[in-house]
Design a protein around this motif. Sequence first.
Motif, PDB file in Angstrom:
ATOM      1  N   GLY A 134       0.784  -1.219   0.000  1.00 36.21           N
ATOM      2  CA  GLY A 134       0.000   0.000   0.000  1.00 36.21           C
ATOM      3  C   GLY A 134       0.818   1.272   0.000  1.00 36.21           C
ATOM      4  N   GLU A 135       2.094   1.160   0.269  1.00 36.04           N
ATOM      5  CA  GLU A 135       2.979   2.333   0.271  1.00 36.04           C
ATOM      6  C   GLU A 135       3.290   2.753  -1.163  1.00 36.04           C
ATOM      7  OE1 GLU A 135       7.465   3.555   1.881  1.00 36.04           O
ATOM      8  OE2 GLU A 135       6.519   1.678   2.514  1.00 36.04           O
ATOM      9  N   THR A 136       3.339   4.043  -1.405  1.00 37.56           N
ATOM     10  CA  THR A 136       3.663   4.561  -2.736  1.00 37.56           C
ATOM     11  C   THR A 136       5.167   4.781  -2.852  1.00 37.56           C
ATOM     12  OG1 THR A 136       1.521   5.634  -3.004  1.00 37.56           O
ATOM     13  CG2 THR A 136       3.315   6.442  -4.376  1.00 37.56           C
ATOM     14  N   VAL A 137       5.746   4.223  -3.903  1.00 42.44           N
ATOM     15  CA  VAL A 137       7.180   4.363  -4.172  1.00 42.44           C
ATOM     16  C   VAL A 137       7.354   5.283  -5.367  1.00 42.44           C
ATOM     17  CG1 VAL A 137       9.348   3.157  -4.626  1.00 42.44           C
ATOM     18  CG2 VAL A 137       7.496   1.988  -3.405  1.00 42.44           C
TER      19      VAL A 137
ATOM     20  N   THR B 251      -0.430  -3.258  -4.149  1.00 39.88           N
ATOM     21  CA  THR B 251      -1.449  -3.670  -3.175  1.00 39.88           C
ATOM     22  C   THR B 251      -1.288  -5.126  -2.767  1.00 39.88           C
ATOM     23  OG1 THR B 251      -2.965  -4.230  -4.976  1.00 39.88           O
ATOM     24  CG2 THR B 251      -3.094  -1.990  -4.064  1.00 39.88           C
ATOM     25  N   GLU B 252      -0.300  -5.789  -3.322  1.00 44.77           N
ATOM     26  CA  GLU B 252      -0.050  -7.193  -2.992  1.00 44.77           C
ATOM     27  C   GLU B 252       1.409  -7.376  -2.602  1.00 44.77           C
ATOM     28  OE1 GLU B 252      -3.269  -9.034  -6.202  1.00 44.77           O
ATOM     29  OE2 GLU B 252      -1.125  -9.480  -6.361  1.00 44.77           O
ATOM     30  N   CYS B 253       1.668  -8.390  -1.826  1.00 45.44           N
ATOM     31  CA  CYS B 253       3.052  -8.702  -1.463  1.00 45.44           C
ATOM     32  C   CYS B 253       3.749  -9.421  -2.606  1.00 45.44           C
ATOM     33  CB  CYS B 253       3.081  -9.575  -0.206  1.00 45.44           C
ATOM     34  SG  CYS B 253       2.429  -8.765   1.274  1.00 45.44           S
TER      35      CYS B 253
ATOM     36  N   ILE C 191      11.546  -4.151  -6.561  1.00 46.91           N
ATOM     37  CA  ILE C 191      11.050  -3.686  -5.267  1.00 46.91           C
ATOM     38  C   ILE C 191      10.362  -4.865  -4.562  1.00 46.91           C
ATOM     39  CG2 ILE C 191       9.481  -2.119  -4.076  1.00 46.91           C
ATOM     40  CD1 ILE C 191      11.849  -0.734  -5.309  1.00 46.91           C
ATOM     41  N   SER C 192      10.760  -5.139  -3.338  1.00 43.18           N
ATOM     42  CA  SER C 192      10.133  -6.193  -2.543  1.00 43.18           C
ATOM     43  C   SER C 192       9.039  -5.577  -1.682  1.00 43.18           C
ATOM     44  CB  SER C 192      11.175  -6.893  -1.662  1.00 43.18           C
ATOM     45  OG  SER C 192      12.148  -7.538  -2.445  1.00 43.18           O
ATOM     46  N   VAL C 193       7.846  -6.096  -1.771  1.00 45.10           N
ATOM     47  CA  VAL C 193       6.702  -5.602  -1.019  1.00 45.10           C
ATOM     48  C   VAL C 193       6.368  -6.604   0.088  1.00 45.10           C
ATOM     49  CG1 VAL C 193       4.304  -4.841  -1.119  1.00 45.10           C
ATOM     50  CG2 VAL C 193       5.848  -4.454  -3.065  1.00 45.10           C
ATOM     51  N   VAL C 194       6.356  -6.131   1.321  1.00 43.96           N
ATOM     52  CA  VAL C 194       6.131  -6.995   2.481  1.00 43.96           C
ATOM     53  C   VAL C 194       4.889  -6.584   3.235  1.00 43.96           C
ATOM     54  CG1 VAL C 194       8.563  -7.554   2.702  1.00 43.96           C
ATOM     55  CG2 VAL C 194       7.655  -5.581   3.901  1.00 43.96           C
TER      56      VAL C 194
END
Length: 384
Positions: free
Chosen positions: A314-317, A356-358, A381-384
């Motif tokens: 959910g964080e914007t990069v 919005t997904e890991c 980018i790794s999304v956790v």
Amino acid sequence: MTTTRRTFLTAAGCTGLLGLGVAQTHGQNGDDLARDSFTLMSGTADATEVHVTTASESGPTALVVGGMHGNEEAGYLAAEKIAQWNIERGTLVTIPRANAEAVAADARTASGESDLNRQFPSGSEPETELARAIWGVVEEYDPDVVIDLHESIGIYDGDLVGGVGQVIFTSWDESASDDARAAAQYLNRNYVSRDNYTFSVGAFSSPSSEPTGLLSHKAARDAGADAFLVEVTSKDTEIGKRVQWHAKLVQQLVEEELLTAGGDGNDGDEDGEDGGDDEDGGNGDEGDDGSDDQNEPPVARIQSDAGGNSVERGETVTFDASASEDGDGDIVEYAWDTDDDGAFETNGQSAELSPTECGEFRVMLRVTDDEGSVATDDVVISVV
């Protein structure tokens, strides 16, 4: 292609072609290259030039053919550019206007003639005098790689009726399939900017299935070559772009074989843009002025505000391309692929991603300089 059938190449000659209406060879030497040309079917309406470039370092042989169908302009224009490439090793043979009479008439076939690219039955002699002359070049030079350049009015969707643009058809051996997939991926990432125009890869039809009698099929089945039939689309695509696509695909398919010294597969250029000193005419667009000055390609650099390239869902990069540079000019275009689909859908010096997904998300930047050269950079980018 990582292995070749040849271990040593001798200087190219034409002695085996003298019975096929071949005119006397003329050549030019220099820059560690020997350039020769000769005419097939000399003195007839089918007369067409064959160009042979031989490097001082031995290596494989590639044959590039254009103009098999006279109304497929991009193929023969690209082949003419390719004939002028500088190569590092091996031999490059080109027949830019295979069906010269059809090219002159801007028609698929010559007047009163059948489709030339159906005159090469596997396991038997070609069916026309021109087809036999072209096959004589294959027999004489025994190419390791054969690439036949075509274009279509449509986009391939699995149905040959609607058109077969944007496909690399390939012989069945693993090395050819791997090379085709890598070339398609490279073009899609660096040169295809429109949705639905990406290149795909397909296998040759079986000997019992239509279409039959194709030069590339015979080269694979009877001569053991890694063979490719490349189709680009003319649908809403100007000629300079189609020529560029052809030239860049050929560059990728023969880069390891001919365009790198010593066969190490590394041309020292960050994005693989060397292409034999870029003898394909810079970026292949119509605006190329033919200057001998070599444009220095840009350098693409991505910076982001993601600490350690890891963010929470959910964080914007934000990604920033302002660190990219061009040593001898200006960067005029920034394009982003933020969903890893091979299409550059966002323009500008920056782009954002809000996953919005890991999982892992790959973002690619493509920059273009004022001479049309491109470079790419990417980040995961790794999304956790």
